[in-house]
Enzyme design. Structure first.
Site, PDB file in Angstrom:
ATOM      1  N   HIS A 193      -5.833  -1.874   4.719  1.00 57.98           N
ATOM      2  CA  HIS A 193      -5.801  -0.766   3.774  1.00 57.98           C
ATOM      3  C   HIS A 193      -5.013  -1.152   2.539  1.00 57.98           C
ATOM      4  O   HIS A 193      -4.003  -1.848   2.613  1.00 57.98           O
ATOM      5  CB  HIS A 193      -5.251   0.526   4.391  1.00 57.98           C
ATOM      6  CG  HIS A 193      -3.923   0.419   5.089  1.00 57.98           C
ATOM      7  ND1 HIS A 193      -3.593  -0.583   5.963  1.00 57.98           N
ATOM      8  CD2 HIS A 193      -2.829   1.213   5.036  1.00 57.98           C
ATOM      9  CE1 HIS A 193      -2.377  -0.400   6.420  1.00 57.98           C
ATOM     10  NE2 HIS A 193      -1.874   0.687   5.873  1.00 57.98           N
ATOM     11  N   HIS A 253       4.688   7.347   2.569  1.00 60.02           N
ATOM     12  CA  HIS A 253       5.496   6.129   2.414  1.00 60.02           C
ATOM     13  C   HIS A 253       4.889   5.151   1.415  1.00 60.02           C
ATOM     14  O   HIS A 253       3.689   5.156   1.173  1.00 60.02           O
ATOM     15  CB  HIS A 253       5.714   5.411   3.756  1.00 60.02           C
ATOM     16  CG  HIS A 253       4.468   4.848   4.392  1.00 60.02           C
ATOM     17  ND1 HIS A 253       3.716   5.537   5.313  1.00 60.02           N
ATOM     18  CD2 HIS A 253       3.855   3.637   4.262  1.00 60.02           C
ATOM     19  CE1 HIS A 253       2.706   4.783   5.724  1.00 60.02           C
ATOM     20  NE2 HIS A 253       2.752   3.622   5.094  1.00 60.02           N
ATOM     21  N   HIS A 293       0.855  -1.199   0.000  1.00 60.87           N
ATOM     22  CA  HIS A 293       0.000   0.000   0.000  1.00 60.87           C
ATOM     23  C   HIS A 293       0.879   1.233   0.000  1.00 60.87           C
ATOM     24  O   HIS A 293       2.103   1.133   0.130  1.00 60.87           O
ATOM     25  CB  HIS A 293      -0.921   0.028   1.230  1.00 60.87           C
ATOM     26  CG  HIS A 293      -0.205   0.170   2.538  1.00 60.87           C
ATOM     27  ND1 HIS A 293       0.191  -0.910   3.299  1.00 60.87           N
ATOM     28  CD2 HIS A 293       0.209   1.259   3.240  1.00 60.87           C
ATOM     29  CE1 HIS A 293       0.795  -0.490   4.394  1.00 60.87           C
ATOM     30  NE2 HIS A 293       0.833   0.835   4.392  1.00 60.87           N
ATOM     31  N   HIS A 309       1.636  -0.158  15.402  1.00 58.57           N
ATOM     32  CA  HIS A 309       0.603   0.869  15.310  1.00 58.57           C
ATOM     33  C   HIS A 309      -0.642   0.399  16.062  1.00 58.57           C
ATOM     34  O   HIS A 309      -0.973  -0.783  16.005  1.00 58.57           O
ATOM     35  CB  HIS A 309       0.117   1.024  13.863  1.00 58.57           C
ATOM     36  CG  HIS A 309       1.029   1.709  12.933  1.00 58.57           C
ATOM     37  ND1 HIS A 309       1.477   2.981  13.126  1.00 58.57           N
ATOM     38  CD2 HIS A 309       1.551   1.301  11.749  1.00 58.57           C
ATOM     39  CE1 HIS A 309       2.230   3.318  12.098  1.00 58.57           C
ATOM     40  NE2 HIS A 309       2.316   2.318  11.261  1.00 58.57           N
ATOM     41  N   TYR A 316       9.608   2.294   9.879  1.00 56.88           N
ATOM     42  CA  TYR A 316       9.708   3.252   8.771  1.00 56.88           C
ATOM     43  C   TYR A 316      11.146   3.703   8.674  1.00 56.88           C
ATOM     44  O   TYR A 316      11.783   4.005   9.692  1.00 56.88           O
ATOM     45  CB  TYR A 316       8.824   4.474   9.014  1.00 56.88           C
ATOM     46  CG  TYR A 316       7.369   4.130   9.050  1.00 56.88           C
ATOM     47  CD1 TYR A 316       6.586   4.199   7.904  1.00 56.88           C
ATOM     48  CD2 TYR A 316       6.778   3.708  10.231  1.00 56.88           C
ATOM     49  CE1 TYR A 316       5.254   3.852   7.932  1.00 56.88           C
ATOM     50  CE2 TYR A 316       5.444   3.359  10.269  1.00 56.88           C
ATOM     51  CZ  TYR A 316       4.688   3.429   9.119  1.00 56.88           C
ATOM     52  OH  TYR A 316       3.372   3.080   9.154  1.00 56.88           O
ATOM     53  N   GLU A 329       8.050   1.691   4.381  1.00 55.90           N
ATOM     54  CA  GLU A 329       7.640   0.912   5.553  1.00 55.90           C
ATOM     55  C   GLU A 329       7.875  -0.559   5.262  1.00 55.90           C
ATOM     56  O   GLU A 329       7.655  -1.018   4.144  1.00 55.90           O
ATOM     57  CB  GLU A 329       6.135   1.148   5.809  1.00 55.90           C
ATOM     58  CG  GLU A 329       5.549   0.284   6.921  1.00 55.90           C
ATOM     59  CD  GLU A 329       4.055   0.525   7.164  1.00 55.90           C
ATOM     60  OE1 GLU A 329       3.329   0.877   6.205  1.00 55.90           O
ATOM     61  OE2 GLU A 329       3.623   0.354   8.308  1.00 55.90           O
TER      62      GLU A 329
END
Ligand code: M3P
Ligand code: FE
Length: 311
Positions: free
Chosen positions: A203, A218, A154, A250, A259, A269
């Site tokens: 996501h 990112h 992503h 997260h 990251y 990432e």
């Protein structure tokens, strides 16, 4: 869920300052597989377990950032339908001919309200993961070279008009909202961060509100375990790769993450974990006062560089 329409993140073209330095970094440190170089001097890579010919394309330029991102749709009929739906909504599109990118079919290009150049495409050559389709071993040498992510997963893009971006993705492109981050109560709690899925990943693309259009926060590479994320952090240390944040987890999407910056200052990432949302699930909300834990769950730290630096 049946995956139709937009299927997945297909490619991102990144600007890099020195193509040879970056080529070595993406190939030997991140551990992508180099698959080609075109007449313009762009260098193409895929992650080892992807089947498409390319996912990350590097272009030498004077500044870092992202030229465009492309998502693969199911078939040519889907591409035609998205073109009609976008045009009906007043979004201007243009077709970039097949072959402009190596091994890639025609692309439907348009500009998002956030200022990003976004594409849909239906064709990219399947080159496979090198293991074959009959009685394949679970992994091969490419899975051990560098950090060796399994896929380009992503991207998180920063720019204005997140509300309009959300409307376009959910009402036209068939994505759904999985998680969101709210701004301050005093500002009326606007959605300042949105995590959108076209699959059953947390996501496939995410956006954060930012005054400057077209910014890259990112590109993200998927690893299959927390242990592989730790191994990636070892490789970052061995190669003196500057880390922005992590390894940590997260709260937002529950990803186990690091990251870091590529040699041009593009953030990338490496992550594992998360969960598998379904289309009937209500989105998860992170309020402004708890966002520190959304970002870095164990410590709740609002990392200044993570929140402020984009390319
Ligand atoms: C991710 C991810 C923010 C969280 C970002 C999360 C902006 O990039 O892959 O889960 O707080
Ligand atoms: Fe991410």
């Amino acid at each position: 869920m049946a995956i139709t329409g937009v299927m997945r993140a297909g490619h991102a073209q990144l600007r890099v300052l020195d193509i040879q330095v970056s080529r070595k970094f993406y190939r030997d440190v991140i551990g992508l597989v180099e698959t080609g170089e075109d007449a313009q001097g762009r260098v193409y890579f895929k992650a080892w377990d992807e089947r498409d010919h390319n996912s990350i394309v590097l272009r030498q330029a004077d500044s870092a950032g992202v030229d465009f991102v492309g998502y693969r749709v199911l078939d040519a009929a889907s591409l035609d339908q998205f073109e009609r739906d976008l045009n009906a909504r007043g979004v201007a599109t243009r077709r970039i001919p097949a072959g402009e990118m190596l091994e890639t079919g025609e692309r439907l290009r348009f500009t998002l309200p956030s200022g990003h150049e976004f594409e849909l495409f239906a064709e990219k050559a399947h080159v496979g993961n090198g293991l074959g389709l009959k009685n394949p071993p679970p992994w091969g040498p490419d899975a051990e070279h560098g950090m060796a992510p399994v896929r380009f997963d992503h991207c998180l893009l920063y720019g204005p008009n997140v509300a309009a971006v959300k409307a376009l993705f959910t009402e036209v492109l068939g994505f759904r909202l999985v998680e969101r981050i709210l701004g301050p109560v005093e500002a009326g709690e606007p959605e300042v961060g949105i995590f959108l899925s076209c699959s059953n990943k947390t996501h496939d693309i995410a956006f954060v509100e930012h005054p400057n259009p077209g910014k890259l926060h990112h590109v993200s590479f998927r690893l299959n375990s927390w242990e592989r994320v730790q191994r990636a952090s070892d490789i970052m240390g061995m190669n003196r790769v500057p880390i922005d944040m992590g390894p940590t987890r997260h709260g937002v999407t529950r990803g186990e993450t690091i990251y870091a910056w590529d040699p041009s200052g593009n953030r990338f990432e490496t992550f594992a974990g998360g969960y598998e949302p379904y289309p009937d699930w209500e989105p998860i909300t992170w309020t402004f006062d708890e966002f520190g834990h959304g970002l870095d769950y164990p410590t709740g730290t609002l990392h200044e560089s993570f929140l402020g630096v984009v390319s």
